[in-house]
Scaffold this motif. Structure first.
Motif, PDB file in Angstrom:
ATOM      1  N   GLN A  59       0.815  -1.216   0.000  1.00 31.79           N
ATOM      2  CA  GLN A  59       0.000   0.000   0.000  1.00 31.79           C
ATOM      3  C   GLN A  59       0.848   1.266   0.000  1.00 31.79           C
ATOM      4  O   GLN A  59       0.319   2.359  -0.191  1.00 31.79           O
ATOM      5  CB  GLN A  59      -0.930   0.010   1.219  1.00 31.79           C
ATOM      6  N   MET A  60       2.155   1.124   0.192  1.00 31.61           N
ATOM      7  CA  MET A  60       3.041   2.282   0.149  1.00 31.61           C
ATOM      8  C   MET A  60       3.352   2.690  -1.287  1.00 31.61           C
ATOM      9  O   MET A  60       3.973   3.724  -1.520  1.00 31.61           O
ATOM     10  CB  MET A  60       4.332   1.989   0.909  1.00 31.61           C
ATOM     11  N   GLY A  61       2.948   1.862  -2.261  1.00 33.36           N
ATOM     12  CA  GLY A  61       3.142   2.201  -3.661  1.00 33.36           C
ATOM     13  C   GLY A  61       2.159   3.265  -4.112  1.00 33.36           C
ATOM     14  O   GLY A  61       1.339   3.727  -3.314  1.00 33.36           O
ATOM     15  N   PRO A  62       2.213   3.687  -5.374  1.00 31.41           N
ATOM     16  CA  PRO A  62       3.082   3.168  -6.431  1.00 31.41           C
ATOM     17  C   PRO A  62       4.556   3.464  -6.144  1.00 31.41           C
ATOM     18  O   PRO A  62       4.896   4.554  -5.679  1.00 31.41           O
ATOM     19  CB  PRO A  62       2.617   3.918  -7.686  1.00 31.41           C
ATOM     20  N   PHE A  63       5.397   2.481  -6.435  1.00 33.48           N
ATOM     21  CA  PHE A  63       6.823   2.628  -6.188  1.00 33.48           C
ATOM     22  C   PHE A  63       7.529   3.120  -7.436  1.00 33.48           C
ATOM     23  O   PHE A  63       7.163   2.773  -8.560  1.00 33.48           O
ATOM     24  CB  PHE A  63       7.424   1.293  -5.747  1.00 33.48           C
ATOM     25  N   GLY A  64       8.562   3.901  -7.204  1.00 31.70           N
ATOM     26  CA  GLY A  64       9.369   4.436  -8.285  1.00 31.70           C
ATOM     27  C   GLY A  64      10.410   5.364  -7.698  1.00 31.70           C
ATOM     28  O   GLY A  64      10.585   5.401  -6.467  1.00 31.70           O
ATOM     29  N   PRO A  65      11.129   6.115  -8.532  1.00 32.99           N
ATOM     30  CA  PRO A  65      12.157   7.020  -8.025  1.00 32.99           C
ATOM     31  C   PRO A  65      11.644   7.903  -6.890  1.00 32.99           C
ATOM     32  O   PRO A  65      10.561   8.466  -6.973  1.00 32.99           O
ATOM     33  CB  PRO A  65      12.519   7.854  -9.259  1.00 32.99           C
ATOM     34  N   HIS A  66      12.423   7.974  -5.822  1.00 32.41           N
ATOM     35  CA  HIS A  66      12.120   8.771  -4.618  1.00 32.41           C
ATOM     36  C   HIS A  66      10.982   8.193  -3.772  1.00 32.41           C
ATOM     37  O   HIS A  66      10.627   8.754  -2.740  1.00 32.41           O
ATOM     38  CB  HIS A  66      11.834  10.234  -4.976  1.00 32.41           C
ATOM     39  N   ASN A  67      10.405   7.098  -4.202  1.00 34.34           N
ATOM     40  CA  ASN A  67       9.500   6.330  -3.344  1.00 34.34           C
ATOM     41  C   ASN A  67       9.675   4.857  -3.726  1.00 34.34           C
ATOM     42  O   ASN A  67       8.762   4.197  -4.220  1.00 34.34           O
ATOM     43  CB  ASN A  67       8.041   6.751  -3.503  1.00 34.34           C
ATOM     44  N   LEU A  68      10.887   4.372  -3.480  1.00 37.62           N
ATOM     45  CA  LEU A  68      11.239   3.025  -3.909  1.00 37.62           C
ATOM     46  C   LEU A  68      10.635   1.978  -2.990  1.00 37.62           C
ATOM     47  O   LEU A  68      10.377   2.240  -1.808  1.00 37.62           O
ATOM     48  CB  LEU A  68      12.766   2.871  -3.938  1.00 37.62           C
ATOM     49  N   GLN A  69      10.426   0.790  -3.554  1.00 36.52           N
ATOM     50  CA  GLN A  69       9.960  -0.325  -2.731  1.00 36.52           C
ATOM     51  C   GLN A  69      10.992  -0.590  -1.643  1.00 36.52           C
ATOM     52  O   GLN A  69      12.194  -0.655  -1.916  1.00 36.52           O
ATOM     53  CB  GLN A  69       9.773  -1.568  -3.589  1.00 36.52           C
ATOM     54  N   PRO A  70      10.567  -0.732  -0.386  1.00 38.14           N
ATOM     55  CA  PRO A  70      11.523  -0.894   0.715  1.00 38.14           C
ATOM     56  C   PRO A  70      12.449  -2.095   0.533  1.00 38.14           C
ATOM     57  O   PRO A  70      12.031  -3.159   0.051  1.00 38.14           O
ATOM     58  CB  PRO A  70      10.621  -1.078   1.942  1.00 38.14           C
ATOM     59  N   VAL A  71      13.691  -1.887   0.900  1.00 43.67           N
ATOM     60  CA  VAL A  71      14.687  -2.953   0.911  1.00 43.67           C
ATOM     61  C   VAL A  71      15.105  -3.191   2.362  1.00 43.67           C
ATOM     62  O   VAL A  71      15.438  -2.249   3.084  1.00 43.67           O
ATOM     63  CB  VAL A  71      15.925  -2.578   0.064  1.00 43.67           C
ATOM     64  N   PHE A  72      15.067  -4.457   2.792  1.00 40.37           N
ATOM     65  CA  PHE A  72      15.397  -4.817   4.167  1.00 40.37           C
ATOM     66  C   PHE A  72      16.700  -5.598   4.206  1.00 40.37           C
ATOM     67  O   PHE A  72      17.157  -6.143   3.191  1.00 40.37           O
ATOM     68  CB  PHE A  72      14.272  -5.651   4.784  1.00 40.37           C
ATOM     69  N   MET A  73      17.287  -5.654   5.385  1.00 42.76           N
ATOM     70  CA  MET A  73      18.529  -6.386   5.568  1.00 42.76           C
ATOM     71  C   MET A  73      18.425  -7.258   6.814  1.00 42.76           C
ATOM     72  O   MET A  73      17.888  -6.840   7.839  1.00 42.76           O
ATOM     73  CB  MET A  73      19.695  -5.404   5.709  1.00 42.76           C
ATOM     74  N   THR A  74      18.900  -8.496   6.682  1.00 38.44           N
ATOM     75  CA  THR A  74      18.906  -9.417   7.824  1.00 38.44           C
ATOM     76  C   THR A  74      20.271 -10.081   7.926  1.00 38.44           C
ATOM     77  O   THR A  74      20.827 -10.527   6.915  1.00 38.44           O
ATOM     78  CB  THR A  74      17.815 -10.500   7.662  1.00 38.44           C
ATOM     79  N   GLU A  75      20.802 -10.137   9.144  1.00 40.40           N
ATOM     80  CA  GLU A  75      22.102 -10.769   9.402  1.00 40.40           C
ATOM     81  C   GLU A  75      21.900 -12.135  10.058  1.00 40.40           C
ATOM     82  O   GLU A  75      20.790 -12.515  10.420  1.00 40.40           O
ATOM     83  CB  GLU A  75      22.948  -9.872  10.306  1.00 40.40           C
TER      84      GLU A  75
END
Length: 579
Positions: A488-504
């Protein structure tokens, strides 16, 4: 086949976690009022969403959030000139003129398609990419004058056409220019110049597409003529195609236009887009990515291989059978474009790898007179996938060298080209993409100067592929609710990119599966006994043996839904792996 780019170390840049008192208070408030996890609340705060009302606006953009079109400089002049042309006693012939790319052809389909309902003497014109080139052409002006047109509405071009607009005026042809490219120091002597990037324009949003500027003209026309906006809004399916394909920021007004454009394209698309969606093979709801990679290239292919008028004919088609025929023809053009793209990319990469100086350079500037002009921009992008640096691909066109430039994140290639203007005959574009024409004799001098300019400005960070990470995330936080809210945070594109997560501290939960010799499907577990999730990594097959060693590693990824055989499951789309 194009060889896969060698594994390149990437920079992982994690955005600062919102940790000021105000941000922490906003995270707590949002988590409670929206009933979401602190991680999701933090994602919103990172996007400058602090309150429940701001979140409601962010998740549910409203068409009423569009700005008043009359705030744009010269809009009143544009409407007065358009209204004068439509007076019953004048009935001037109006020509809708647009560029041959996606933004230009959707603009023409939008403005012509809407205005023809209110004015009978109207036609459209798309310049030939190869015979006339980019922008307002002398041939186009001559055609307009010879056929009795006294007003041209130029879309997605014209902001630098000083001489051409003057020539038209001398022939009794006025211009209304609707552009979104950067103006030069002088503006054309037109009846009206609509461009939010004009220095003297106070319009509150500067990043509209060319089609977006055309939409604002029609919005103003509707307000002036007291036409219900519901007559105009269905044309937003064209506007979202332009926004997605022209890679403009998905913020502010663009986000509202794209949000509603996607609603129309997914519920009641115009006949031509419906046919194009069918030949592209889409069966589910489209998002911005589908438009960028599925619809945009096919619309572009018409002008790259033959003539872009076919794309406008498709977008204006009303009969399904006619639309299907146009869509099939354009799809064939797209297949031809892919063949050119593949062949020329292989040649370009070979040229770089065979030259020590090119391998060590900060830029790529390549020329071959035989290359197909219609795909050189695509080839420039492909080269950047392998050699991450500003790239210009040139070919011969009418005894000149015509080129397309592409850049890397954070580096303004337009400004660098501007410093080489003394060697160019014509240029224009944006921060990350530009076009130019020069004498063939100037290519070597341009290559040298462009390298000097870029080397002076660019940093090693620019030259290293970057992955922006929004937040660290535990696998235990990944569930259907998180995926639903992220969507629901979309539409995604420049300056509102789809979130990227990181896990260790991630381990393999089972033996990896290698697909098509280059992709990886893995089951991942956080910790020795934590949550297990399925992940797909395109181009990561080379890491399979390293992962099998059993040592912990880190992953960055996007969380998506996987649709297969009618079932929906959670899936991680891997962006990178650090062993």
């Amino acid at each position: 086949m194009i060889a896969q780019p060698p594994p390149t170390p990437k920079r992982w840049i994690t955005k600062p976690f919102p940790d000021s008192e105000e941000q922490q208070a906003a995270i707590r408030s949002l988590a409670q009022s929206l009933n979401v996890s602190p991680s999701l609340a933090a994602l919103l705060v990172q996007r400058s969403v602090y309150t429940f009302d701001e979140a409601r606006t962010f998740f549910r953009p409203e068409i009423g959030h569009l700005h008043d079109p009359f705030e744009m400089k010269d809009m009143d002049r544009a409407i007065m000139r358009l209204q004068m042309a439509m007076l019953p006693e004048r009935q001037e012939k109006i020509l809708i003129y647009g560029d041959y790319d996606v933004d230009g052809t959707t603009s023409v389909a939008l403005v012509y398609g809407f205005l023809k309902k209110y004015h009978p003497t109207i036609d459209y014109y798309i310049p030939d990419r190869y015979k006339e080139g980019y922008g307002i052409s002398q041939q186009g002006i001559q055609w307009a004058a010879e056929n009795g047109f006294s007003l041209i509405i130029a879309l997605d071009c014209g902001i630098k056409s000083i001489e051409r607009v003057a020539e038209a005026k001398a022939l009794g042809v006025d211009f209304i220019i609707c552009d979104h490219h950067r103006p030069g120091t002088e503006l054309p002597d037109a009846a009206a110049v609509l461009d939010p990037k004009r220095e003297d324009c106070q319009y509150p949003y500067k990043e509209l597409s060319g089609c977006g500027v055309g939409f604002k003209l029609l919005q103003a026309f509707c307000l002036y003529k007291e036409i219900e906006m519901d007559e105009l809004y269905p044309y937003l399916d064209l506007v979202v195609v332009s926004i997605a394909s022209d890679i403009v920021p998905l913020t502010g007004e663009n986000r509202v236009l794209a949000y509603y454009g996607l609603k129309y394209i997914n519920t009641t698309p115009r006949t031509g887009l419906k046919a194009l969606i069918k030949v592209a093979g889409f069966s589910r709801e489209l998002d911005i990515t589908n438009v960028v990679f599925g619809l945009g290239p096919r619309i572009n292919a018409a002008g790259r291989i033959q003539h872009a008028k076919a794309a406008v004919q498709l977008l204006l088609a009303e009969a399904e059978e006619e639309a299907d025929d146009f869509a099939m023809a354009i799809n064939k053009h797209n297949n031809s474009r892919r063949e050119f793209d593949t062949s020329i990319t292989e040649q370009a990469l070979a040229m770089i790898r065979q030259s020590e100086s090119m391998m060590s350079a900060k830029t790529t500037v390549l020329y071959d007179a035989s290359w197909h002009k219609g795909v050189i921009g695509i080839v420039a992008s492909r080269c950047i996938e392998h050699f991450h640096r500003p790239t210009i691909i040139l070919t011969q066109s009418h005894d000149k060298a015509a080129g397309s430039a592409r850049s890397v994140p954070g580096f303004d290639v337009y400004e660098a080209i501007e410093e080489c203007a003394d060697l160019l005959e014509q240029f224009g574009g944006h921060t990350f993409a530009a076009g130019m024409t020069m004498s063939v004799e100037n290519i070597d001098a341009f290559r040298q100067k462009f390298e000097e300019v870029v080397s002076r400005k660019i940093t090693e960070e620019h030259l290293t592929p970057l992955i922006d990470i929004d937040l660290p995330l535990d696998f235990s936080e990944i569930n259907d609710k998180l995926v639903r809210i992220v969507k629901q945070m979309g539409p995604f594109g420049p300056h509102n990119l789809q979130p990227v997560f990181m896990t260790e501290d991630v381990y393999l939960a089972s033996d990896p599966i290698i697909m098509k010799e280059k992709h990886l499907k893995v089951s991942l577990r956080q910790g020795r006994s934590g949550h297990t999730l399925t992940a797909i990594g395109f181009g990561f097959a080379h890491l399979a043996d390293q992962l099998r060693r059993g040592e912990p590693f880190s992953v960055c990824y996007q969380v998506e839904q996987n649709f297969y055989n009618g079932n929906v499951s959670l899936q991680l789309m891997l962006k990178d792996i650090r062993c």
